[in-house]
Design an enzyme around this catalytic site. Sequence first.
Site, PDB file in Angstrom:
ATOM      1  N   CYS A  67       0.844  -1.203   0.000  1.00 52.64           N
ATOM      2  CA  CYS A  67       0.000   0.000   0.000  1.00 52.64           C
ATOM      3  C   CYS A  67       0.872   1.242   0.000  1.00 52.64           C
ATOM      4  CB  CYS A  67      -0.925   0.000   1.211  1.00 52.64           C
ATOM      5  SG  CYS A  67      -1.958   1.478   1.331  1.00 52.64           S
ATOM      6  N   CYS A  83      -0.373   4.218   2.131  1.00 56.35           N
ATOM      7  CA  CYS A  83      -0.196   4.039   3.576  1.00 56.35           C
ATOM      8  C   CYS A  83       1.244   4.280   3.985  1.00 56.35           C
ATOM      9  CB  CYS A  83      -0.527   2.611   4.018  1.00 56.35           C
ATOM     10  SG  CYS A  83      -2.062   1.987   3.410  1.00 56.35           S
ATOM     11  N   ASP A  84       2.154   3.655   3.270  1.00 58.15           N
ATOM     12  CA  ASP A  84       3.518   3.528   3.770  1.00 58.15           C
ATOM     13  C   ASP A  84       4.524   4.409   3.043  1.00 58.15           C
ATOM     14  OD1 ASP A  84       2.254   1.638   5.295  1.00 58.15           O
ATOM     15  OD2 ASP A  84       2.860  -0.038   4.049  1.00 58.15           O
TER      16      ASP A  84
END
Lengths: 309, 108
Positions: A135, A138-139
């Site tokens: 992701c 997200c990261d």
Amino acid sequence: MKRGLDLVIVGGGPAGLTAYIYAARARLRTLLVEKFSPGGQILNTDRVENYPGFPEGISGAELMERFLAQARNLGLEPLLDEATGLTQDGDLYLVHLGSGETLVSPTVIVATGAGPRRLGVPGERELTGKGVSYCATCDGPFFRDEVVAVVGGGNTAVQESVFLTRFARKVYLIHRRDQLRATRILQERAFANPKIEFVWNSVVTEILGEDRVQGVRIKNVKTDEERVLEVGGVFIFIGIQPHTEWLEGVLALDEGGFIITDAEMRTSLPGVFAAGDVRAKSCRQIVTAVGDGATAAYMAELYLLERKA
Amino acid sequence: MAVCQVTDQNFEQEVLKSELPVLVDFWAAWCGPCRAIAPVIEELAEEYQGKLKVCKLNVDENPVTPGRYGIRAIPTLIFFKNGQPVESITGAVAKSTIEAVISKVLAA
């Protein structure tokens, strides 16, 4: 046991929420079960640019908020639980849930979607969350000014590579072929981005690092030559895996585990329909999931009418 | 008890010095899976009231603590007991998976 339902929808992504909207407007007594908060994989998408009606694009999260608001206006109260099995009792279906509850209904729409496919190489599982990610939204921000690798050549891989250049100082895009599969407009953006370096004809054979990713070992599939790229992160976008473990041996699945349906979303069991990414099909998009969801709900309605007749 | 919000400033007081074991959910507004598991975290806070303290830390507003625990992905759930991290879970996982880890932490 929960009885008195016309329809159980399993999954609250674009397909499941659309099915709910159509079913609620048909006044079917409908319950939607979702493992998490509704939204599905789209929540991971930074920008949705191919869903009609949003000429400027829209974030995945905001688009799902809008789907959800529309479903809530029609009475949606999702049940936060996980489907673990499907069995039959006469012409009724029993949807078994992780909490131990069982839902009884003559019709079921499976819209459980899919999750990221794993590479299956040494180091991948051990280093997930320690530099291995599925992701980018997200990261990605944890990799500011670092060098990262993206694995894959499809739409998600290419789009997320471009996204990651906002944070990373360099992005290697590792693809096993010598050209991208992604749609042209995304390819053009990637080729125009000076921070992206393409590594063609190559596969990742190992992810290296002790308690955090330090590199990837790659192999050129044409020459068999191996080398190590020093990277702090590896983002893997090599396709998806359907959430159908709970349906093995119950519904007809293809070799990839996707549910086989006809064009009307009918599965191998009468009264059970499938919609969205979980279904065996070639074009997995929000816009096709939405179409599947509407068709599945309509077919469930027709099935219920015929059953009463 | 509702989910408590912790920051770099009060992390030591609220988490490390807590009498109860603590579950900290490291999250951010731009993270889809973080939004996805938010209702699960809220349910757990209710269900384990008095046994487990459940907190959230926004990694955008509080960069120090995520750095200290080597966080490279969110959502990450870390369980603390007597000031020490004892278990962690990365990514959005089913409630039953989190509950299994909670049982382990509470039993230990």
